[in-house]
Design an enzyme around this catalytic site. Structure first.
Site, PDB file in Angstrom:
ATOM      1  N   LYS A  73     -11.196 -13.362 -15.785  1.00  0.00           N
ATOM      2  CA  LYS A  73     -11.467 -13.660 -17.199  1.00  0.00           C
ATOM      3  C   LYS A  73     -10.952 -15.050 -17.620  1.00  0.00           C
ATOM      4  O   LYS A  73     -11.657 -15.803 -18.277  1.00  0.00           O
ATOM      5  CB  LYS A  73     -10.813 -12.589 -18.068  1.00  0.00           C
ATOM      6  CG  LYS A  73     -11.186 -12.660 -19.511  1.00  0.00           C
ATOM      7  CD  LYS A  73     -12.434 -11.867 -19.758  1.00  0.00           C
ATOM      8  CE  LYS A  73     -12.860 -11.888 -21.194  1.00  0.00           C
ATOM      9  NZ  LYS A  73     -14.069 -11.077 -21.388  1.00  0.00           N
ATOM     10  N   GLU A 102       4.245 -10.945  -6.149  1.00  0.00           N
ATOM     11  CA  GLU A 102       3.159 -11.156  -7.119  1.00  0.00           C
ATOM     12  C   GLU A 102       3.469 -10.586  -8.491  1.00  0.00           C
ATOM     13  O   GLU A 102       2.776 -10.890  -9.451  1.00  0.00           O
ATOM     14  CB  GLU A 102       1.840 -10.560  -6.596  1.00  0.00           C
ATOM     15  CG  GLU A 102       1.831  -9.066  -6.340  1.00  0.00           C
ATOM     16  CD  GLU A 102       2.428  -8.685  -4.994  1.00  0.00           C
ATOM     17  OE1 GLU A 102       3.079  -9.548  -4.381  1.00  0.00           O
ATOM     18  OE2 GLU A 102       2.280  -7.530  -4.578  1.00  0.00           O
ATOM     19  N   CYS A 156       5.376  -5.950   1.635  1.00  0.00           N
ATOM     20  CA  CYS A 156       5.726  -4.526   1.575  1.00  0.00           C
ATOM     21  C   CYS A 156       5.053  -3.757   2.712  1.00  0.00           C
ATOM     22  O   CYS A 156       5.397  -3.953   3.867  1.00  0.00           O
ATOM     23  CB  CYS A 156       5.370  -3.973   0.194  1.00  0.00           C
ATOM     24  SG  CYS A 156       6.224  -2.427  -0.128  1.00  0.00           S
ATOM     25  N   TYR A 157       4.066  -2.898   2.420  1.00  0.00           N
ATOM     26  CA  TYR A 157       3.362  -2.208   3.514  1.00  0.00           C
ATOM     27  C   TYR A 157       2.817  -3.250   4.501  1.00  0.00           C
ATOM     28  O   TYR A 157       2.811  -3.037   5.710  1.00  0.00           O
ATOM     29  CB  TYR A 157       2.204  -1.372   2.957  1.00  0.00           C
ATOM     30  CG  TYR A 157       1.450  -0.602   4.020  1.00  0.00           C
ATOM     31  CD1 TYR A 157       1.864   0.665   4.406  1.00  0.00           C
ATOM     32  CD2 TYR A 157       0.329  -1.157   4.655  1.00  0.00           C
ATOM     33  CE1 TYR A 157       1.190   1.371   5.396  1.00  0.00           C
ATOM     34  CE2 TYR A 157      -0.352  -0.460   5.643  1.00  0.00           C
ATOM     35  CZ  TYR A 157       0.086   0.797   6.008  1.00  0.00           C
ATOM     36  OH  TYR A 157      -0.581   1.493   6.990  1.00  0.00           O
ATOM     37  N   ASP A 186     -18.109 -13.829 -21.986  1.00  0.00           N
ATOM     38  CA  ASP A 186     -18.763 -13.745 -20.679  1.00  0.00           C
ATOM     39  C   ASP A 186     -20.251 -14.096 -20.747  1.00  0.00           C
ATOM     40  O   ASP A 186     -20.731 -14.924 -19.974  1.00  0.00           O
ATOM     41  CB  ASP A 186     -18.602 -12.347 -20.065  1.00  0.00           C
ATOM     42  CG  ASP A 186     -17.151 -11.935 -19.967  1.00  0.00           C
ATOM     43  OD1 ASP A 186     -16.287 -12.834 -20.000  1.00  0.00           O
ATOM     44  OD2 ASP A 186     -16.868 -10.729 -19.878  1.00  0.00           O
ATOM     45  N   GLY A 241       0.836  -1.197   0.000  1.00  0.00           N
ATOM     46  CA  GLY A 241       0.000   0.000   0.000  1.00  0.00           C
ATOM     47  C   GLY A 241       0.867   1.241   0.000  1.00  0.00           C
ATOM     48  O   GLY A 241       2.053   1.172   0.336  1.00  0.00           O
ATOM     49  N   SER A 287     -24.470 -11.685 -26.205  1.00  0.00           N
ATOM     50  CA  SER A 287     -23.792 -10.864 -27.208  1.00  0.00           C
ATOM     51  C   SER A 287     -22.923 -11.706 -28.127  1.00  0.00           C
ATOM     52  O   SER A 287     -22.480 -11.242 -29.170  1.00  0.00           O
ATOM     53  CB  SER A 287     -22.915  -9.829 -26.512  1.00  0.00           C
ATOM     54  OG  SER A 287     -21.809 -10.477 -25.908  1.00  0.00           O
ATOM     55  N   HIS A 321       7.709  -7.463  -3.618  1.00  0.00           N
ATOM     56  CA  HIS A 321       6.407  -7.884  -4.158  1.00  0.00           C
ATOM     57  C   HIS A 321       6.543  -9.201  -4.921  1.00  0.00           C
ATOM     58  O   HIS A 321       6.915  -9.189  -6.095  1.00  0.00           O
ATOM     59  CB  HIS A 321       5.870  -6.813  -5.108  1.00  0.00           C
ATOM     60  CG  HIS A 321       5.390  -5.591  -4.402  1.00  0.00           C
ATOM     61  ND1 HIS A 321       4.103  -5.451  -3.950  1.00  0.00           N
ATOM     62  CD2 HIS A 321       6.041  -4.468  -4.034  1.00  0.00           C
ATOM     63  CE1 HIS A 321       3.967  -4.293  -3.348  1.00  0.00           C
ATOM     64  NE2 HIS A 321       5.131  -3.669  -3.375  1.00  0.00           N
TER      65      HIS A 321
END
Ligand code: XMP
Length: 518
Positions: free
Chosen positions: A374, A177, A84-85, A232, A57, A228, A175
């Site tokens: 997704k 990630e 981190c934070y 999704d 953060g 559509s 980090h």
């Protein structure tokens, strides 16, 4: 209903919190992101996480009133990983010390080296005595909390990796990630293994649970779903159909701005193959009539968006007793992430959706994809047997070809555009490039140019090819096709598509461009 193991990510406002969730889902671990303000003692008890991650953060724990996790997080008896934070807040809360600046800020690539002590979290981690990580911190831990030891150090972060293995509290300054920490995924893998996760979050399991949940929510009532042809809404429709069969009616509105063969494909797939109740509404005259003479991009978007809602509502009203509207809302749309930027952002383009419709029509929402990213929707689609053609498709905007036809839209231009686009996509597929590209399409330009074909002069439209790579559509780079590919494609389009005599390639990235032309 079977419950899967759950991990809680407490969001302290990092730009990359969503990536933590991605890494965990890839390990078949179910997790949810919640902003720190929402995570109270009661929330924690109710959520019952099997492990917790504190995200990074932008704030400083040295500032009074800065974000904190609830104290009970530390007494739940579950493993915690602070990033981190998240590391700094963990240290501060457990009796360590965090300080600002003093020349130890680190931004970017750094190398962490191990200390003498072994830690199961780091199993298979350090290679050649060090490991590359991504740092982004101004503050740093200057005294670790009681019970903690140091397991890795970097030049700017003497306490880069710390842990209290007995309580299963782990804290890292970098980090794991992000892409720039190449072995970050391994760290998460070790963490969830230590926390006892068995990887029970699978698409087969999700399918079963989602079906049960839809049946519970809907009972024997009727559901409408706007189809559509995109991934999704297709996956949502097939899933709901599996749950409630003929109590689902799909409405597919052809606004006359679809690609070549698209309307037929949707009807064949859902009506003939899946046996769904499907209303296929050809409303192209209505839409193209309303767009006559319109060249302003925002007016085009608003005209289409408004008409779409009216038309959809008309068809939905014909379905007796419908009480629910299905939507393909995804997890990234529902995450309430912590925003420190504040203030409304400017509208670049009015997006086309059916938001607001459920309230207007008094319908309740069914959103069976709300928990999925997704790529998980794609995995679920495969699980449900949807063909790759629907699953792997490039995104296609709601306003369709209207925003790929700058200037006035005419049926003639649309017909030319459809043909050129079909040739271009065929080229991309033939060269095996389709899946490498986020989105590719042709835009027909509002200019005619002079050319020569055979012995004759031509005076036809110019078109632009667009192809970009992207992770989420927010930023994008143009795709570096080979000159051979571009040359071959231009030749094919000019030879095969009547009405085009010049082909250009759009090499604008986003920003400063957008992906679509309007
Ligand atoms: P831009 O052009 O803003 O597009 O860079 C980013 C992504 O969003 C898609 N897009 C839309 N999708 N309704 C949609 O459903 C819209 O009105 C719309 N406008 C753009 C675009 O195709 C790209 O993937």
């Amino acid at each position: 209903m079977t419950q899967h193991q759950r991990l809680l990510i407490i969001d302290f406002g990092s730009q990359v919190t969503q990536l933590i969730a991605r890494r965990l889902r890839e390990l078949n671990v179910y997790c949810e992101i919640h902003p720190y303000q929402k995570v109270t003692d009661a929330f924690l008890t109710d959520f019952a996480p099997q492990a917790i991650i504190f995200s990074g953060g932008p704030d400083s724990v040295t500032r009074e009133g800065s974000p904190r996790p609830p104290k009970s997080a530390f007494t739940l008896g579950v493993p915690i990983l602070g990033i981190c934070y998240g590391q700094q807040v963990m240290m501060q809360e457990l009796g360590g010390l965090v300080e600002s600046g003093h020349g130890t800020a680190e931004f970017g690539r750094a190398y962490v080296t191990p200390t003498e002590r072994a830690l199961p979290l780091l199993e298979g981690w350090f290679q050649d005595g060090r490991e590359q990580v991504w740092m982004s911190h101004g503050d740093h831990v200057s005294r670790i909390a009681p019970g903690f030891e140091v397991y890795g150090t970097s030049p700017g972060a003497p306490f880069a990796i710390t842990a209290d293995p007995e309580r299963h509290f782990y804290a890292v300054q970098f980090h794991p990630e992000v892409h720039h920490t190449p072995k970050g995924a391994k760290l998460y893998e070790n963490f969830v293994r230590l926390a006892g996760f068995t990887g029970d979050w699978t698409m087969a399991g999700y399918r079963e649970q989602a079906i049960e949940k839809i049946r519970e929510q809907v009972g024997d009532k009727k559901v409408i779903c706007g189809l559509s042809g995109g991934v999704d809404s297709s996956v949502a429709a097939v899933l709901i159909h599996e749950a409630i069969g003929d109590n689902l009616t799909c409405v597919f509105v052809d606004h006359g701005l679809l690609r070549k063969g698209e309307a037929e494909e949707v009807v064949t797939m859902f009506r003939d193959h899946y046996n769904m109740r499907l209303i296929a509404a050809d409303e192209s005259d209505l839409f193209l009539g309303a767009l006559e003479g319109v060249s302003d991009p925002e007016v085009k978007r608003k005209t289409i968006g408004k008409l779409f809602i009216d038309v959809f509502q008309n068809y939905a009203n014909q379905i007796d007793g419908a009480e629910f509207l299905a939507q393909g809302t995804l997890y990234p749309d529902v995450i309430e992430s912590v925003s420190f930027s504040g203030g409304p952002s400017v509208t670049i383009k009015s997006h086309h959706n059916v938001g607001g419709l459920p309230e207007k029509m008094g319908l309740k929402l069914v959103e069976p994809l709300r928990e999925l990213f997704k790529d998980e929707v794609r995995a679920l689609g495969r699980e449900l047997g949807l063909p790759e053609k629907f699953i792997g498709r490039h995104p296609f905007p709601g306003p369709g070809l209207a925003i790929r036809c700058p200037g006035e839209i005419t049926r003639e231009k649309l017909a030319i555009l459809r043909e050129a686009d079909a040739v271009y996509i065929d080229q991309i597929r033939k060269h095996g490039l389709y899946d490498e590209i986020w989105q590719a399409f042709v835009a027909i330009l509002p200019v005619r140019t002079v050319g020569v074909m055979g012995d004759g002069r031509t005076y036809d439209y110019a078109c632009a090819l667009r192809a970009v790579t992207s992770v989420d559509g927010m930023t994008a780079d143009y795709y570096p096709f080979s000159h051979d590919f571009l040359g071959e494609t231009a030749t094919r389009i000019i030879n095969e598509v009547k009405g085009i005599n010049r082909v250009t390639y759009d090499i604008t990235s986003k920003p400063p461009g957008t992906i679509e032309w309007e």
